[in-house]
Design an enzyme around this catalytic site. Structure first.
Site, PDB file in Angstrom:
ATOM      1  N   VAL A  82      46.795  35.316  18.508  1.00  0.00           N
ATOM      2  CA  VAL A  82      46.474  33.887  18.614  1.00  0.00           C
ATOM      3  C   VAL A  82      45.127  33.677  17.928  1.00  0.00           C
ATOM      4  O   VAL A  82      44.164  34.401  18.216  1.00  0.00           O
ATOM      5  CB  VAL A  82      46.359  33.468  20.099  1.00  0.00           C
ATOM      6  N   GLU A 170      33.956  54.150  37.554  1.00  0.00           N
ATOM      7  CA  GLU A 170      35.231  54.864  37.347  1.00  0.00           C
ATOM      8  C   GLU A 170      35.168  55.711  36.078  1.00  0.00           C
ATOM      9  O   GLU A 170      35.681  56.827  36.038  1.00  0.00           O
ATOM     10  CB  GLU A 170      36.395  53.871  37.276  1.00  0.00           C
ATOM     11  N   ASP A 297      41.497  36.908  33.869  1.00  0.00           N
ATOM     12  CA  ASP A 297      40.086  36.944  33.452  1.00  0.00           C
ATOM     13  C   ASP A 297      39.663  35.670  32.710  1.00  0.00           C
ATOM     14  O   ASP A 297      38.484  35.459  32.474  1.00  0.00           O
ATOM     15  CB  ASP A 297      39.831  38.160  32.542  1.00  0.00           C
ATOM     16  N   ALA A 313      42.738  42.588  38.328  1.00  0.00           N
ATOM     17  CA  ALA A 313      44.172  42.651  38.058  1.00  0.00           C
ATOM     18  C   ALA A 313      44.944  42.062  39.233  1.00  0.00           C
ATOM     19  O   ALA A 313      45.947  41.360  39.058  1.00  0.00           O
ATOM     20  CB  ALA A 313      44.569  44.106  37.832  1.00  0.00           C
ATOM     21  N   LYS A 373      44.612  54.993  45.850  1.00  0.00           N
ATOM     22  CA  LYS A 373      44.494  54.514  44.467  1.00  0.00           C
ATOM     23  C   LYS A 373      45.795  54.831  43.707  1.00  0.00           C
ATOM     24  O   LYS A 373      46.319  54.008  42.963  1.00  0.00           O
ATOM     25  CB  LYS A 373      43.297  55.200  43.799  1.00  0.00           C
TER      26      LYS A 373
HETATM   27  P1  FAD Z   1      44.493  41.519  30.376  1.00  0.00           P
HETATM   28  O1  FAD Z   1      45.170  42.435  31.314  1.00  0.00           O
HETATM   29  O2  FAD Z   1      43.228  41.943  29.744  1.00  0.00           O
HETATM   30  O3  FAD Z   1      45.552  41.116  29.240  1.00  0.00           O
HETATM   31  C1  FAD Z   1      45.233  40.284  28.161  1.00  0.00           C
HETATM   32  C2  FAD Z   1      46.316  40.463  27.089  1.00  0.00           C
HETATM   33  O4  FAD Z   1      46.102  39.498  26.055  1.00  0.00           O
HETATM   34  C3  FAD Z   1      46.276  41.837  26.419  1.00  0.00           C
HETATM   35  O5  FAD Z   1      47.585  42.344  26.311  1.00  0.00           O
HETATM   36  C4  FAD Z   1      45.679  41.547  25.040  1.00  0.00           C
HETATM   37  O6  FAD Z   1      46.137  42.441  24.036  1.00  0.00           O
HETATM   38  C5  FAD Z   1      46.198  40.132  24.784  1.00  0.00           C
HETATM   39  N1  FAD Z   1      45.377  39.374  23.838  1.00  0.00           N
HETATM   40  C6  FAD Z   1      44.020  39.231  23.858  1.00  0.00           C
HETATM   41  N2  FAD Z   1      43.626  38.437  22.849  1.00  0.00           N
HETATM   42  C7  FAD Z   1      44.758  38.065  22.173  1.00  0.00           C
HETATM   43  C8  FAD Z   1      45.002  37.233  21.046  1.00  0.00           C
HETATM   44  N3  FAD Z   1      44.005  36.601  20.416  1.00  0.00           N
HETATM   45  N4  FAD Z   1      46.274  37.081  20.640  1.00  0.00           N
HETATM   46  C9  FAD Z   1      47.301  37.691  21.275  1.00  0.00           C
HETATM   47  N5  FAD Z   1      47.133  38.488  22.359  1.00  0.00           N
HETATM   48  C10 FAD Z   1      45.867  38.669  22.816  1.00  0.00           C
HETATM   49  N6  FAD Z   1      41.196  45.242  38.480  1.00  0.00           N
HETATM   50  C11 FAD Z   1      41.769  45.541  39.664  1.00  0.00           C
HETATM   51  O7  FAD Z   1      42.201  44.625  40.388  1.00  0.00           O
HETATM   52  N7  FAD Z   1      41.889  46.839  40.099  1.00  0.00           N
HETATM   53  C12 FAD Z   1      41.473  47.879  39.354  1.00  0.00           C
HETATM   54  O8  FAD Z   1      41.606  49.045  39.765  1.00  0.00           O
HETATM   55  C13 FAD Z   1      40.868  47.620  38.092  1.00  0.00           C
HETATM   56  N8  FAD Z   1      40.467  48.626  37.308  1.00  0.00           N
HETATM   57  C14 FAD Z   1      39.932  48.353  36.081  1.00  0.00           C
HETATM   58  C15 FAD Z   1      39.537  49.440  35.292  1.00  0.00           C
HETATM   59  C16 FAD Z   1      38.983  49.196  34.045  1.00  0.00           C
HETATM   60  C17 FAD Z   1      38.554  50.387  33.206  1.00  0.00           C
HETATM   61  C18 FAD Z   1      38.815  47.855  33.583  1.00  0.00           C
HETATM   62  C19 FAD Z   1      38.223  47.584  32.216  1.00  0.00           C
HETATM   63  C20 FAD Z   1      39.212  46.775  34.360  1.00  0.00           C
HETATM   64  C21 FAD Z   1      39.773  47.017  35.625  1.00  0.00           C
HETATM   65  N9  FAD Z   1      40.190  45.966  36.457  1.00  0.00           N
HETATM   66  C22 FAD Z   1      40.756  46.245  37.677  1.00  0.00           C
HETATM   67  C23 FAD Z   1      40.107  44.559  35.997  1.00  0.00           C
HETATM   68  C24 FAD Z   1      41.475  44.136  35.428  1.00  0.00           C
HETATM   69  O9  FAD Z   1      41.939  45.075  34.504  1.00  0.00           O
HETATM   70  C25 FAD Z   1      41.442  42.768  34.762  1.00  0.00           C
HETATM   71  O10 FAD Z   1      40.921  41.827  35.671  1.00  0.00           O
HETATM   72  C26 FAD Z   1      42.867  42.366  34.325  1.00  0.00           C
HETATM   73  O11 FAD Z   1      43.305  43.201  33.287  1.00  0.00           O
HETATM   74  C27 FAD Z   1      42.944  40.900  33.882  1.00  0.00           C
HETATM   75  O12 FAD Z   1      44.263  40.600  33.539  1.00  0.00           O
HETATM   76  P2  FAD Z   1      44.581  39.480  32.463  1.00  0.00           P
HETATM   77  O13 FAD Z   1      46.050  39.241  32.509  1.00  0.00           O
HETATM   78  O14 FAD Z   1      43.674  38.320  32.643  1.00  0.00           O
HETATM   79  O15 FAD Z   1      44.158  40.106  31.057  1.00  0.00           O
HETATM   80  P1  NAD Z   2      30.840  43.989  36.538  1.00  0.00           P
HETATM   81  O1  NAD Z   2      30.312  42.675  36.080  1.00  0.00           O
HETATM   82  O2  NAD Z   2      31.526  44.035  37.841  1.00  0.00           O
HETATM   83  O3  NAD Z   2      29.673  45.075  36.554  1.00  0.00           O
HETATM   84  C1  NAD Z   2      28.721  45.147  35.523  1.00  0.00           C
HETATM   85  C2  NAD Z   2      27.486  45.868  36.007  1.00  0.00           C
HETATM   86  O4  NAD Z   2      26.573  45.968  34.917  1.00  0.00           O
HETATM   87  C3  NAD Z   2      26.757  45.112  37.126  1.00  0.00           C
HETATM   88  O5  NAD Z   2      26.504  46.000  38.188  1.00  0.00           O
HETATM   89  C4  NAD Z   2      25.500  44.606  36.455  1.00  0.00           C
HETATM   90  O6  NAD Z   2      24.390  44.533  37.343  1.00  0.00           O
HETATM   91  C5  NAD Z   2      25.264  45.664  35.377  1.00  0.00           C
HETATM   92  N1  NAD Z   2      24.449  45.180  34.266  1.00  0.00           N
HETATM   93  C6  NAD Z   2      24.486  43.950  33.686  1.00  0.00           C
HETATM   94  N2  NAD Z   2      23.532  43.864  32.717  1.00  0.00           N
HETATM   95  C7  NAD Z   2      22.892  45.063  32.673  1.00  0.00           C
HETATM   96  C8  NAD Z   2      21.844  45.590  31.873  1.00  0.00           C
HETATM   97  N3  NAD Z   2      21.254  44.868  30.929  1.00  0.00           N
HETATM   98  N4  NAD Z   2      21.458  46.861  32.086  1.00  0.00           N
HETATM   99  C9  NAD Z   2      22.059  47.619  33.031  1.00  0.00           C
HETATM  100  N5  NAD Z   2      23.047  47.164  33.833  1.00  0.00           N
HETATM  101  C10 NAD Z   2      23.483  45.902  33.653  1.00  0.00           C
HETATM  102  O7  NAD Z   2      31.802  44.501  35.342  1.00  0.00           O
HETATM  103  P2  NAD Z   2      32.918  45.651  35.412  1.00  0.00           P
HETATM  104  O8  NAD Z   2      32.448  46.836  36.162  1.00  0.00           O
HETATM  105  O9  NAD Z   2      33.377  45.843  34.007  1.00  0.00           O
HETATM  106  O10 NAD Z   2      34.089  44.981  36.241  1.00  0.00           O
HETATM  107  C11 NAD Z   2      34.757  43.821  35.712  1.00  0.00           C
HETATM  108  C12 NAD Z   2      35.784  43.320  36.714  1.00  0.00           C
HETATM  109  O11 NAD Z   2      36.834  44.271  36.825  1.00  0.00           O
HETATM  110  C13 NAD Z   2      35.192  43.164  38.109  1.00  0.00           C
HETATM  111  O12 NAD Z   2      35.771  42.046  38.704  1.00  0.00           O
HETATM  112  C14 NAD Z   2      35.635  44.412  38.836  1.00  0.00           C
HETATM  113  O13 NAD Z   2      35.815  44.191  40.233  1.00  0.00           O
HETATM  114  C15 NAD Z   2      36.972  44.692  38.165  1.00  0.00           C
HETATM  115  N6  NAD Z   2      37.232  46.151  38.212  1.00  0.00           N
HETATM  116  C16 NAD Z   2      37.813  46.618  39.353  1.00  0.00           C
HETATM  117  C17 NAD Z   2      38.036  47.974  39.467  1.00  0.00           C
HETATM  118  C18 NAD Z   2      38.703  48.493  40.722  1.00  0.00           C
HETATM  119  O14 NAD Z   2      39.052  47.700  41.590  1.00  0.00           O
HETATM  120  N7  NAD Z   2      38.898  49.799  40.868  1.00  0.00           N
HETATM  121  C19 NAD Z   2      37.681  48.847  38.417  1.00  0.00           C
HETATM  122  C20 NAD Z   2      37.079  48.321  37.275  1.00  0.00           C
HETATM  123  C21 NAD Z   2      36.846  46.957  37.192  1.00  0.00           C
END
Ligand code: FAD
Ligand code: NAD
Length: 397
Positions: A82, A170, A297, A313, A373
């Site tokens: 997009v 993580e 998000d 998620a 988990k």
């Molecule tokens: P996403 O899952 O990010 O999906 C967005 C989709 O849009 C993707 O497929 C992407 O390719 C597509 N897209 C993006 N831009 C475009 C474009 N311009 N055109 C076409 N397609 C596009 N949350 C939890 O609840 N539990 C967890 O354990 C957890 N663990 C996490 C671990 C990590 C390492 C990270 C980074 C995040 C984690 N989160 C977790 C947060 C969670 O992954 C996000 O909140 C979630 O993925 C959001 O879902 P979404 O549908 O909004 O977007």
């Molecule tokens: P976050 O915003 O939750 O954490 C970012 C961290 O970076 C914060 O603690 C913040 O204080 C720190 N930070 C910001 N600016 C900084 C700087 N200049 N220098 C040093 N530290 C700084 O982002 P995230 O960890 O990527 O998580 C994103 C979302 O995804 C959250 O909602 C989180 O709950 C979710 N998530 C969930 C899981 C899980 O449930 N297992 C795992 C990964 C992510």
């Protein structure tokens, strides 16, 4: 509006896939014309990305072909990017075409938030997609190989992770598990490798249960992680990071996990946003746009304490289910159901066999939390792909 309403779903992440799966189940034949757009032909399991990033798992285990998830007789899948959303014309511009819609679901996921910190966008890696984690994994291995050629360059073996939120925590848990293998593979003395997790707030995992945070820090410190808590990254350069009052930490690898924001396309489309996220109404619609739903998000919802819900998620999935229900209701002229988030808790991995979490009001740590988990991961695979996907992608050890 044509006789068959057109629904376009942008993004096949948690929100977009759940919306699609529910629509294909609930809609009758010819009730709506549904199109799902995603830039790749696979869905990635974002919640697993810390593992392939560290190299403790293969990137392919964190992705699933979209054709294996959706029924393409019921939903048209378009693999494209997009480039613009035009709500005033009810159109979406793709890199290779245009789609018009009657109802739009925006679920494009977040982007890294760099808060304007100089050099971060240019010099740091982020854990956001299959492609971004492939790069991190390869880069880490390469640093070990480089060090063997230039043994005076210990900055090759220094890994800085900016942000100790859940993503940072993580990831360092996985990286700590991977380092001993890399040291064996490249004949490197493990005492030379430094993994430094830098957090600006006065604690890691700000806002989370302090007892579980302390447990996590102990586990990770024992695995060799160094924490710099209460230390903000001020700049990122090709040589490392500048923190606090100008201290330089030399590192050839900086991974930024300091926060997420919504997608820039949403701001560019003219929707009112806060850090790229649309503050949606109780039916998950963008204000002033009754036919545009914003999920995951990309959306912003306020909790009963008046603070934004963290983007997760879990939230995106629940929103996807609600959005599909309300799309069907709109098409059938039925009453919509307001969205209410049901928080099942949070469980975070600390690497192999270790985790922390709160689920259904109870605290968990160690092996039990790690099993929890695993169960959450398997449940997700089951929801989107049933038993076949659980058997194909679920890791049982
Ligand atoms: P996403 O899952 O990010 O999906 C967005 C989709 O849009 C993707 O497929 C992407 O390719 C597509 N897209 C993006 N831009 C475009 C474009 N311009 N055109 C076409 N397609 C596009 N949350 C939890 O609840 N539990 C967890 O354990 C957890 N663990 C996490 C671990 C990590 C390492 C990270 C980074 C995040 C984690 N989160 C977790 C947060 C969670 O992954 C996000 O909140 C979630 O993925 C959001 O879902 P979404 O549908 O909004 O977007
Ligand atoms: P976050 O915003 O939750 O954490 C970012 C961290 O970076 C914060 O603690 C913040 O204080 C720190 N930070 C910001 N600016 C900084 C700087 N200049 N220098 C040093 N530290 C700084 O982002 P995230 O960890 O990527 O998580 C994103 C979302 O995804 C959250 O909602 C989180 O709950 C979710 N998530 C969930 C899981 C899980 O449930 N297992 C795992 C990964 C992510």
């Amino acid at each position: 509006m044509s006789s068959i309403p057109k629904i376009v779903i942008l993004g096949a992440g948690y929100g977009g896939v759940l919306t699609s799966l529910r629509l294909q189940k609930e809609l009758n034949y010819n009730e709506a014309d549904v199109t799902l757009v995603n830039k790749h032909d696979y869905h990635y399991i974002t919640t697993h990305l810390h593992m392939p990033a560290a190299g403790t798992d293969h990137p392919d285990n964190a992705r699933v072909s979209i054709s294996k998830l959706i029924d393409e007789f019921k939903i048209d899948f378009v693999k494209s990017t997009v480039v613009q959303i035009r709500p005033q014309d009810r159109k979406v511009i793709l890199e290779d075409g245009t789609l018009s819609y009657d109802y739009l679901v925006i679920a494009l996921g977040g982007e890294s938030e760099t808060f304007g910190i100089p050099g971060l966008a240019e010099n740091a890696f982020t854990i956001r997609s299959i492609n971004s984690v492939r790069l991190i994994r390869e880069h880490i291995e390469y640093q070990f190989a480089r060090y063997k050629r230039e043994p005076h360059r210990t900055d090759y073996l220094t890994f800085v992770i900016g942000g100790a939120g859940f993503t940072g925590i993580e990831f360092v848990g996985e990286l700590a598990d991977r380092i001993p293998d890399l040291c064996r593979q490249f004949d490197v003395d493990p005492s030379l490798v430094k993994v430094i997790n830098i957090e600006a707030a006065p604690t890691a995992l700000p806002g989370f249960d302090p007892e579980l945070v302390e447990y996590a820090m102990n586990v990770l410190q024992k695995k060799g992680i160094t924490f710099r808590i209460g230390t903000a990254i001020k700049e990122c350069t090709p040589d490392g990071v500048i923190v606090g009052e100008g201290e330089e930490i030399k590192a050839q690898t900086v991974i930024w996990t300091g926060g997420v924001r919504g997608n820039r396309l949403i701001e560019e489309a003219g929707f009112e946003t806060m850090r790229g996220r649309v503050k949606v109404d109780e039916l998950l619609r963008a204000p002033g746009h009754e036919n545009v739903f914003v999920l995951g998000d990309n959306s912003l919802m306020i909790n009963p304490e008046g603070r934004p819900y963290p983007p997760t998620a879990q939230m995106a999935m629940q929103q996807g289910v609600n959005c599909a229900h309300n799309l069907v209701a709109a098409i059938r002229n039925q009453s919509p159901k307001p969205f209410a988030f049901s928080n099942k808790g949070t469980v975070a991995s600390l690497g192999k066999g270790e985790a922390i979490g709160i689920a259904f009001g109870k605290k968990y740590k160690g092996r039990v939390a790690a099993w929890l988990k695993k169960l959450i991961d398997l449940r997700y695979l089951f929801i989107i792909g049933g038993i076949p996907l659980v058997l194909r992608k679920g890791k049982f050890l």
